[in-house]
Design a protein around this motif. Structure first.
Motif, short mmCIF file in Angstrom:
data_model
loop_
_atom_site.label_atom_id
_atom_site.label_comp_id
_atom_site.label_asym_id
_atom_site.label_seq_id
_atom_site.Cartn_x
_atom_site.Cartn_y
_atom_site.Cartn_z
N MET A 1 37.19 37.53 58.77
CA MET A 1 36.81 36.15 57.32
C MET A 1 37.00 36.86 56.13
O MET A 1 36.77 38.56 55.79
CB MET A 1 35.06 36.21 57.47
N PRO A 2 37.70 36.33 55.12
CA PRO A 2 37.64 36.51 53.47
C PRO A 2 37.46 37.14 52.99
O PRO A 2 35.57 37.42 53.12
CB PRO A 2 38.76 35.82 52.87
N SER A 3 37.39 38.14 52.53
CA SER A 3 36.05 39.02 51.63
C SER A 3 36.44 37.88 50.09
O SER A 3 37.59 37.66 49.30
CB SER A 3 36.18 40.30 50.86
N VAL A 287 34.53 29.64 56.28
CA VAL A 287 35.59 30.63 55.28
C VAL A 287 35.46 31.77 54.98
O VAL A 287 35.42 32.88 54.88
CB VAL A 287 37.10 29.07 55.01
N VAL A 288 33.73 31.44 53.87
CA VAL A 288 34.12 32.64 53.19
C VAL A 288 32.30 32.42 52.68
O VAL A 288 32.16 31.62 52.40
CB VAL A 288 34.93 33.27 51.75
N THR A 306 45.88 32.41 47.18
CA THR A 306 44.84 32.73 46.67
C THR A 306 44.01 31.74 46.48
O THR A 306 44.52 30.55 45.18
CB THR A 306 44.53 34.01 45.34
N MET A 307 42.38 31.78 46.07
CA MET A 307 41.61 30.53 46.27
C MET A 307 40.35 30.95 45.31
O MET A 307 40.35 32.06 45.61
CB MET A 307 41.27 29.67 47.03
N TYR A 308 40.37 30.33 43.76
CA TYR A 308 39.51 30.80 43.42
C TYR A 308 38.66 29.64 43.09
O TYR A 308 38.80 28.86 43.50
CB TYR A 308 40.01 31.06 41.58
N VAL A 309 37.26 30.13 42.96
CA VAL A 309 35.82 29.71 43.20
C VAL A 309 34.66 29.76 42.15
O VAL A 309 34.46 30.97 41.98
CB VAL A 309 34.84 29.58 44.28
N ALA A 338 44.38 33.48 53.67
CA ALA A 338 45.42 33.72 55.05
C ALA A 338 44.10 34.75 55.55
O ALA A 338 44.92 35.56 57.02
CB ALA A 338 46.47 33.69 54.46
N ASP A 339 42.92 35.67 55.28
CA ASP A 339 43.15 36.84 55.96
C ASP A 339 42.38 36.47 56.81
O ASP A 339 41.50 35.54 56.87
CB ASP A 339 42.08 37.37 54.87
#
Length: 339
Positions: A1-3, A287-288, A306-309, A338-339
């Motif tokens: 899972m992405p950090s 996803v996270v 890269t995703m921003y939230v 992608a992680d």
């Protein structure tokens, strides 16, 4: 899972974020409390905020006579599109009464950071009780699509070539809160001091990468909808014919933000579970997930994927916690899908 990595922390509630093709990052802070000093800002390399496009546009206050047409009143969304950043201003401070002459969609040219044009919305598009929430742009640059999460949900279709706008699916079930849905968060139902729950109409919004399909849902709802944008652009269709073109995609969680990644992956922010989830057909996976994502709100994609939230902390706002400080801290995070 992405950090999940912290990009910036703010003293006030953030909602929108957008990242340009060359990596510039912009955020907005709706005027949900009177101490909101900056409405739209660029995050500089040192983490500081630069009022955008300048101090003058950020200088409106209820107490003075600054024109609401050329100042930010209560900005809800910022979206980069090619060489521009677009700012959506529903002009309803505290999501209450509209400021006459305030609702607008403003294009700012990144080259020179200058306002290129303003599309003003009259009462036929943004009536009293409306709260224009999010916006997406067609790949050919000819149209914009907006959700209205106010008391009577709707979509708005903007012809950017003519500057005209139409309010569609006004009151249609797809744009309304669902009666049997309650936001459950922090161990119980989210309610105002008078017992009312959180009720928001059409909010979440995404456009397919080819621009042919628009997706949306009510925040207080679990049904995801879609429509062919060709139908939205067809002004010959009456309300009944347009309603027939609406399709149910399926059931999902209570979401605020939607994003279709350049890779085609479909992401949703899951408010109740402090997460970003991915939808693939009818299947959804996390996803996270992180407790810091208190009300994951809006997403954007950087040039490297890269995703921003944003975490807007809506459950911590004076609407639901009247004894809380008026300034509700919030934050912007990022993760690599992608992680």
């Amino acid at each position: 899972m992405p950090s999940l990595s912290l990009v910036a922390a703010f003293d006030h509630q953030v909602t929108g974020v957008t990242v340009t093709d060359d990596g510039r990052t912009f955020v907005n802070f709706p005027r949900w409390t009177e101490d909101t000093a900056v409405s739209v800002a660029e995050i500089l390399d040192d983490g500081s905020l630069r009022p955008y496009p300048d101090d003058a546009w950020n200088g409106w206050r209820n107490a003075n006579d600054a024109s609401p047409g050329d100042h930010w009143v209560c900005v809800q969304a910022v979206v980069a599109d090619g060489d521009s950043v677009w700012v959506l201003d529903p002009a309803a401070p505290a999501t209450a009464h509209l400021v006459p002459g305030g609702p607008k969609l403003v294009q700012i040219a990144l080259d020179g950071d200058r306002v290129a044009r303003t599309v003003a919305f009259g009462e036929d598009v943004a009536p009293e009780g409306s709260y224009l929430n999010d916006v997406r742009f067609s790949p050919d640059g000819t149209h914009a699509y907006i959700t209205d999460s106010g008391w009577r949900g709707a979509l708005v279709v903007v012809d950017l070539e003519t500057g005209t706008a139409r309010r569609v699916l006004d009151g249609h079930p797809s744009t309304q809160p669902e009666d049997d849905v309650t936001v459950e968060i922090d161990g119980g139902p989210l309610r105002r001091p008078d017992g009312r729950g959180a009720v928001f109409a059409a909010d979440s919004l995404a456009l397919s990468n080819d621009g042919e399909t628009l997706y949306w849902k009510a925040l207080t709802g679990r049904t995801l909808y879609r429509i062919a944008t060709s139908a939205l652009r067809d002004e010959s269709l009456d309300a009944d014919a347009l309603a027939e073109a609406v399709e149910k995609v399926g059931q999902t969680e209570i979401t605020d933000g939607l994003w279709i990644h350049s890779s085609g992956r479909f992401f949703l922010t899951a408010v109740e579970t402090y997460a970003v989830i991915e939808r693939d057909g009818d299947a959804e996976t996390v996803v996270v997930q992180d407790d810091r994502l208190r009300w994951p709100d809006t997403m954007s994609e950087g040039p490297d994927g890269t995703m921003y939230v944003t975490a807007s902390h809506i459950q911590d706002s004076p609407w639901f916690k009247p004894d809380a400080d008026h300034a509700v801290p919030s934050a912007l995070y990022r993760f690599d899908p992608a992680d």
